[in-house]
Write a protein that holds these residues in place. Structure first.
Motif, PDB file in Angstrom:
ATOM      1  N   ARG A 516       0.206  -0.938   0.239  1.00 33.28           N
ATOM      2  CA  ARG A 516      -0.002  -0.198  -0.214  1.00 33.28           C
ATOM      3  C   ARG A 516       0.366   1.322  -0.016  1.00 33.28           C
ATOM      4  O   ARG A 516       0.307   2.811  -0.320  1.00 33.28           O
ATOM      5  N   VAL A 517       2.331   1.287  -0.094  1.00 33.11           N
ATOM      6  CA  VAL A 517       3.091   2.232  -0.642  1.00 33.11           C
ATOM      7  C   VAL A 517       3.931   2.587  -1.629  1.00 33.11           C
ATOM      8  O   VAL A 517       4.534   1.897  -2.432  1.00 33.11           O
ATOM      9  N   LEU A 518       4.085   3.565  -1.686  1.00 31.38           N
ATOM     10  CA  LEU A 518       4.067   4.182  -2.474  1.00 31.38           C
ATOM     11  C   LEU A 518       4.978   5.782  -2.534  1.00 31.38           C
ATOM     12  O   LEU A 518       4.958   5.435  -1.193  1.00 31.38           O
ATOM     13  N   ALA A 519       6.341   5.617  -2.704  1.00 34.99           N
ATOM     14  CA  ALA A 519       7.343   6.777  -2.835  1.00 34.99           C
ATOM     15  C   ALA A 519       7.913   7.606  -3.785  1.00 34.99           C
ATOM     16  O   ALA A 519       8.066   7.261  -5.054  1.00 34.99           O
ATOM     17  N   ASP A 520       7.830   9.114  -3.030  1.00 33.90           N
ATOM     18  CA  ASP A 520       8.532   9.785  -4.157  1.00 33.90           C
ATOM     19  C   ASP A 520       9.282  10.834  -3.923  1.00 33.90           C
ATOM     20  O   ASP A 520       8.432  11.532  -2.757  1.00 33.90           O
ATOM     21  N   GLN A 521      10.352  11.063  -3.803  1.00 34.58           N
ATOM     22  CA  GLN A 521      11.330  12.149  -3.518  1.00 34.58           C
ATOM     23  C   GLN A 521      10.941  14.334  -4.038  1.00 34.58           C
ATOM     24  O   GLN A 521      10.885  14.601  -3.693  1.00 34.58           O
ATOM     25  N   ASP A 522       9.746  13.887  -4.631  1.00 33.14           N
ATOM     26  CA  ASP A 522       9.603  15.448  -5.511  1.00 33.14           C
ATOM     27  C   ASP A 522       7.842  15.285  -4.926  1.00 33.14           C
ATOM     28  O   ASP A 522       6.957  14.532  -5.460  1.00 33.14           O
ATOM     29  N   LEU A 523       7.185  16.449  -3.997  1.00 32.41           N
ATOM     30  CA  LEU A 523       5.935  16.459  -3.958  1.00 32.41           C
ATOM     31  C   LEU A 523       4.749  16.501  -5.098  1.00 32.41           C
ATOM     32  O   LEU A 523       3.494  15.845  -5.060  1.00 32.41           O
ATOM     33  N   GLY A 524       5.046  17.784  -6.151  1.00 34.53           N
ATOM     34  CA  GLY A 524       4.227  17.702  -6.913  1.00 34.53           C
ATOM     35  C   GLY A 524       4.133  16.306  -7.911  1.00 34.53           C
ATOM     36  O   GLY A 524       3.305  15.997  -8.241  1.00 34.53           O
ATOM     37  N   THR A 525       5.214  15.699  -8.048  1.00 37.35           N
ATOM     38  CA  THR A 525       5.397  13.935  -8.587  1.00 37.35           C
ATOM     39  C   THR A 525       4.110  13.343  -7.608  1.00 37.35           C
ATOM     40  O   THR A 525       3.790  12.761  -7.846  1.00 37.35           O
ATOM     41  N   ALA A 526       4.543  13.761  -6.000  1.00 34.62           N
ATOM     42  CA  ALA A 526       3.483  12.180  -5.534  1.00 34.62           C
ATOM     43  C   ALA A 526       2.419  12.849  -5.238  1.00 34.62           C
ATOM     44  O   ALA A 526       1.646  11.523  -5.409  1.00 34.62           O
ATOM     45  N   ILE A 527       1.903  14.133  -5.809  1.00 36.79           N
ATOM     46  CA  ILE A 527       0.721  14.036  -6.040  1.00 36.79           C
ATOM     47  C   ILE A 527       0.063  13.644  -7.768  1.00 36.79           C
ATOM     48  O   ILE A 527      -1.453  12.732  -6.577  1.00 36.79           O
ATOM     49  N   GLU A 528       0.840  13.767  -8.217  1.00 35.31           N
ATOM     50  CA  GLU A 528       0.743  13.401  -9.456  1.00 35.31           C
ATOM     51  C   GLU A 528       0.018  11.691  -9.624  1.00 35.31           C
ATOM     52  O   GLU A 528      -0.967  10.834 -10.085  1.00 35.31           O
ATOM     53  N   THR A 529       1.420  11.362  -8.922  1.00 35.04           N
ATOM     54  CA  THR A 529       0.805   9.383  -8.994  1.00 35.04           C
ATOM     55  C   THR A 529      -0.195   9.113  -7.774  1.00 35.04           C
ATOM     56  O   THR A 529      -0.947   8.063  -8.873  1.00 35.04           O
ATOM     57  N   ALA A 530      -1.148   9.796  -6.714  1.00 36.42           N
ATOM     58  CA  ALA A 530      -1.894   9.943  -5.690  1.00 36.42           C
ATOM     59  C   ALA A 530      -3.237  10.393  -6.786  1.00 36.42           C
ATOM     60  O   ALA A 530      -4.479   9.202  -6.653  1.00 36.42           O
ATOM     61  N   ILE A 531      -3.008  10.949  -7.736  1.00 37.71           N
ATOM     62  CA  ILE A 531      -4.419  11.162  -8.595  1.00 37.71           C
ATOM     63  C   ILE A 531      -4.138  10.215  -9.445  1.00 37.71           C
ATOM     64  O   ILE A 531      -5.718   9.181  -9.280  1.00 37.71           O
ATOM     65  N   GLY A 532      -3.405   9.420 -10.029  1.00 35.47           N
ATOM     66  CA  GLY A 532      -3.279   8.308 -11.132  1.00 35.47           C
ATOM     67  C   GLY A 532      -4.190   7.478 -10.263  1.00 35.47           C
ATOM     68  O   GLY A 532      -4.917   6.750 -11.251  1.00 35.47           O
ATOM     69  N   LEU A 550      -5.570  13.348  -0.060  1.00 29.46           N
ATOM     70  CA  LEU A 550      -5.546  14.238   0.738  1.00 29.46           C
ATOM     71  C   LEU A 550      -3.624  14.182   1.179  1.00 29.46           C
ATOM     72  O   LEU A 550      -3.214  13.562   1.061  1.00 29.46           O
ATOM     73  N   VAL A 551      -3.765  15.775   0.790  1.00 27.47           N
ATOM     74  CA  VAL A 551      -1.836  15.727   1.569  1.00 27.47           C
ATOM     75  C   VAL A 551      -2.207  16.509   2.552  1.00 27.47           C
ATOM     76  O   VAL A 551      -2.300  17.494   3.120  1.00 27.47           O
ATOM     77  N   THR A 552      -1.309  16.446   3.176  1.00 23.01           N
ATOM     78  CA  THR A 552      -1.136  16.453   4.645  1.00 23.01           C
ATOM     79  C   THR A 552       0.423  15.442   5.494  1.00 23.01           C
ATOM     80  O   THR A 552       1.519  15.374   4.545  1.00 23.01           O
ATOM     81  N   GLY A 553       0.519  15.776   6.811  1.00 21.57           N
ATOM     82  CA  GLY A 553       1.671  15.186   7.682  1.00 21.57           C
ATOM     83  C   GLY A 553       2.413  16.487   7.991  1.00 21.57           C
ATOM     84  O   GLY A 553       3.329  16.688   9.096  1.00 21.57           O
ATOM     85  N   SER A 554       2.668  18.465   7.332  1.00 22.42           N
ATOM     86  CA  SER A 554       3.405  19.202   7.509  1.00 22.42           C
ATOM     87  C   SER A 554       2.952  20.505   7.384  1.00 22.42           C
ATOM     88  O   SER A 554       2.075  20.941   6.477  1.00 22.42           O
ATOM     89  N   VAL A 555       3.419  21.145   7.980  1.00 22.90           N
ATOM     90  CA  VAL A 555       2.597  22.682   7.736  1.00 22.90           C
ATOM     91  C   VAL A 555       3.463  23.093   6.226  1.00 22.90           C
ATOM     92  O   VAL A 555       2.508  23.832   4.960  1.00 22.90           O
ATOM     93  N   VAL A 556       4.900  22.971   5.971  1.00 18.24           N
ATOM     94  CA  VAL A 556       5.445  22.599   5.257  1.00 18.24           C
ATOM     95  C   VAL A 556       4.897  22.323   3.955  1.00 18.24           C
ATOM     96  O   VAL A 556       5.180  22.512   2.744  1.00 18.24           O
ATOM     97  N   THR A 557       4.434  20.578   4.677  1.00 16.16           N
ATOM     98  CA  THR A 557       3.932  20.447   3.359  1.00 16.16           C
ATOM     99  C   THR A 557       2.471  20.612   2.888  1.00 16.16           C
ATOM    100  O   THR A 557       2.045  20.929   1.130  1.00 16.16           O
ATOM    101  N   ALA A 558       1.568  21.197   4.038  1.00 18.62           N
ATOM    102  CA  ALA A 558       0.664  21.416   3.240  1.00 18.62           C
ATOM    103  C   ALA A 558       0.690  23.262   2.238  1.00 18.62           C
ATOM    104  O   ALA A 558      -0.190  23.434   1.179  1.00 18.62           O
ATOM    105  N   GLY A 559       1.588  23.749   2.883  1.00 24.03           N
ATOM    106  CA  GLY A 559       1.845  25.066   2.329  1.00 24.03           C
ATOM    107  C   GLY A 559       2.479  25.350   0.952  1.00 24.03           C
ATOM    108  O   GLY A 559       1.960  25.677  -0.330  1.00 24.03           O
ATOM    109  N   GLU A 560       3.218  24.189   0.505  1.00 28.99           N
ATOM    110  CA  GLU A 560       3.697  24.077  -0.701  1.00 28.99           C
ATOM    111  C   GLU A 560       2.463  23.232  -1.405  1.00 28.99           C
ATOM    112  O   GLU A 560       2.374  23.485  -2.983  1.00 28.99           O
ATOM    113  N   ALA A 561       1.826  22.450  -0.790  1.00 28.66           N
ATOM    114  CA  ALA A 561       1.019  21.766  -1.973  1.00 28.66           C
ATOM    115  C   ALA A 561      -0.077  23.290  -3.054  1.00 28.66           C
ATOM    116  O   ALA A 561      -0.470  23.143  -3.320  1.00 28.66           O
TER     117      ALA A 561
END
Length: 570
Positions: A516-532, A550-561
């Motif tokens: 159930r776990v995937l990984a990506d070094q880039d937030l934007g790409t990770a969101i695209e993967t999740a949408i896919g 759902l994008v979460t886990g950190s204030v920084v993560t939320a802000g960059e999203a």
């Protein structure tokens, strides 16, 4: 801006430097402003062993500026209060053929001289951030009010020029602060708001009239107080200069004094007793739910954190307390008795009587200190936000002296709540598939998030994108999210404190299972993967609608999203 008696280098601070026996220069005393006589305001030692002559590298990448969108990013505009009309967000304009572009404007934005949101203002902001980022960050603290107290003394005690509502706690501080701001503004007051951390751009931390100050004003505020900051740095007996948070706090107090505001809503950064914001004496002290966070500074138990956070409750104030665990509540009540503060408790003097999920939020019936307020639309989701609303309402009632025979105007309360915006708190930034952003960064926040999504949203499939900071309880966050989502894409944000993807992936596999776990070094790409993931289906009969990310886990993560989805700082 008030600078104290004499105000500047020509006042009492301009006398010749005194000496100790033996001819050694006497170090200024942080507690005694008169001892700063002779300290060079523009060239005082920083106290951290660095060379003050070093100029910041203005061409170096700056995290806050980059996250805010760089030279092409917009900065939130100021809204309208009464007859004070100011411009909203500045659009990025494409230069027409033959138009002459400003030398800094490489993206076709037409520069207006003196534009407080323009490229020149943004560059000034970038320069200030480069300088401030050389100071201790908020994660490195030498607990003391001596430095910030010395600064505000030199500035003429700006924090005493207006009443303060002080907010501390573990979760919900930012939401409650914004709610109080909105209610006070609707009651006709000019309000200053100080919050931390920011989602996208540091200017979000200091707000006037419900909107972040401009880039130009941020730089101007720093330039105004920088000489006095240098004086405090030079007087530091332990060699610790002012931290970035302490400087920002001084800037906020000065901004509110200059405005001037009629009330300031101030969110504590960490703790309470020794938090830099605690040089202000709040007329109303608001304590949101207290749990475990920042255990390296606040202690290993919630009661330890409660003792620190209770420090914002001052003699003669009104303490407005959210529902707490019994041992935490006892600590807070002991403090109110110690300083003879009045008390209002959620579940006793005020609370949520009814809540019903509605389109875009919820309808509430609240018990306030002055009576019942019904048909309150809150454009936020979750029982925790309803509790925050009751807390904010009670705080505003306490501020105005509401009680048994004195109730706030119901229609004004309704409008104040209806106008609330709360970026990064279950914020929808895309419709199909739905993408929600939430700044939950500890297990308590993640559990509230999971409960809200379960109770108020229906998804065919929900995938989480999670980026966590290394000093947070990542396992606790993941365990709270596990029953909620089908899959998780772990990633990292731009913070140097971001947990490495490999480490987070390994931890996630132990909670979710590797499949159930995937990984990506880039937030934007990770969101695209999740949408896919939410758009795919092995069953041709299964509808593709109803998926969510759902994008979460950190204030920084939320802000960059938010930035990735084109949202302006707010």
């Amino acid at each position: 801006m008030p600078r104290g008696e004499g105000g500047g280098p020509e006042g009492p601070f301009g006398a010749e430097e005194s000496e100790e026996p033996g001819g050694r220069p006497r170090r200024p005393d942080l507690a005694d402003p008169d001892s700063f006589a002779g300290v060079d305001e523009l060239g005082g030692p920083s106290g951290d062993g660095t060379d003050d002559s070093t100029e910041p590298d203005l061409d170096a990448p700056d995290a806050a500026y980059t996250v805010g969108g760089g030279a092409g990013g917009g900065i939130g505009g100021i809204g309208q209060l009464g007859d004070n009309l100011a411009l909203g967000p500045v659009p990025d304009l494409v230069a027409g053929e033959g138009a002459e572009l400003h030398e800094l404007d490489d993206e076709g934005v037409l520069e207006t001289p003196g534009d407080e949101h323009g490229p020149e203002a943004r560059r000034a902001l970038m320069a200030v951030e480069a300088e401030l980022n050389q100071r201790w960050p908020e994660t490195k603290i030498a607990p003391s009010l001596a430095r910030i107290q010395a600064l505000v003394t030199l500035l003429g005690e700006p924090q005493r020029g207006y009443p303060v509502l002080h907010v501390a706690g573990t979760n919900g501080k930012g939401s409650v602060t914004r709610m109080i701001d909105s209610l006070l503004t609707r009651m006709g007051l000019r309000v200053g708001r100080y919050t931390s951390p920011h989602l996208q751009l540091v200017t979000e931390r200091i707000a006037l009239d419900g909107q972040p100050i401009s880039a130009a004003r941020y730089a101007e505020l720093y330039d105004d107080i920088a000489p006095y900051v240098a004086m405090v740095d030079g007087a530091s007996e332990d060699g610790v200069p002012m931290s970035k948070f302490e400087v920002l706090t001084g800037m906020a107090f000065a901004a509110f004094s200059d405005a001037p505001v009629e009330a300031a809503v101030v969110e504590a950064g960490m703790g309470g007793a020794w938090d830099a914001t605690n040089v202000a004496d709040g007329q109303v002290a608001v304590i949101t739910p207290i749990g475990l966070d920042h255990t390296d500074y606040l202690g290993p138990a919630a009661v330890d954190a409660a003792r620190e956070k209770a420090g914002i409750i001052k003699p003669g104030s009104v303490a407005v307390l959210a529902e707490q665990d019994a041992d935490v509540l006892n600590v807070l009540l002991e403090r109110t008795v110690e300083v003879d503060a009045a008390v209002a408790r959620a579940g006793s003097e005020f609370g949520v009587l009814e809540r019903e999920v509605a389109v875009g939020g919820q309808m509430l019936k609240l018990q306030g200190l002055g009576g019942v307020y019904d048909e309150i639309f809150l454009p936020l989701h979750g029982a925790h936000q309803a509790a925050n609303a009751a807390l904010a309402l009670a705080a505003v009632e306490a501020f105005f002296g509401a009680g048994k025979d004195k109730q706030l105007v119901l229609e004004a309360v309704r409008e104040g709540f209806a106008e609330i915006t709360n970026p990064g708190r279950l914020e929808r930034v895309r419709a199909a598939p739905a993408v929600l952003i939430d700044a939950a960064h500890n297990p308590m926040g993640a559990r509230a998030l999971a409960t809200t999504v379960t109770e108020e949203f229906v998804f065919r499939r929900l995938v989480a994108v999670v980026g966590v900071l290394t000093d947070k309880d990542a396992r606790g966050i993941l365990e709270a999210l596990e029953p909620l989502v089908s899959d998780i894409v772990v990633t990292r944000n731009s913070s140097p404190r971001s947990m490495p993807v490999e480490e987070l992936a390994q931890l996630a596999a132990s909670v979710f299972g590797e499949e159930r776990v995937l990984a990506d070094q880039d937030l934007g790409t990770a969101i695209e993967t999740a949408i896919g993931l939410v758009e795919q289906s092995d069953d041709p009969e299964e509808p593709l609608s109803g998926g969510g990310v759902l994008v979460t886990g950190s204030v920084v993560t939320a802000g960059e999203a938010r930035t990735l989805f084109g949202k302006e700082p707010a």
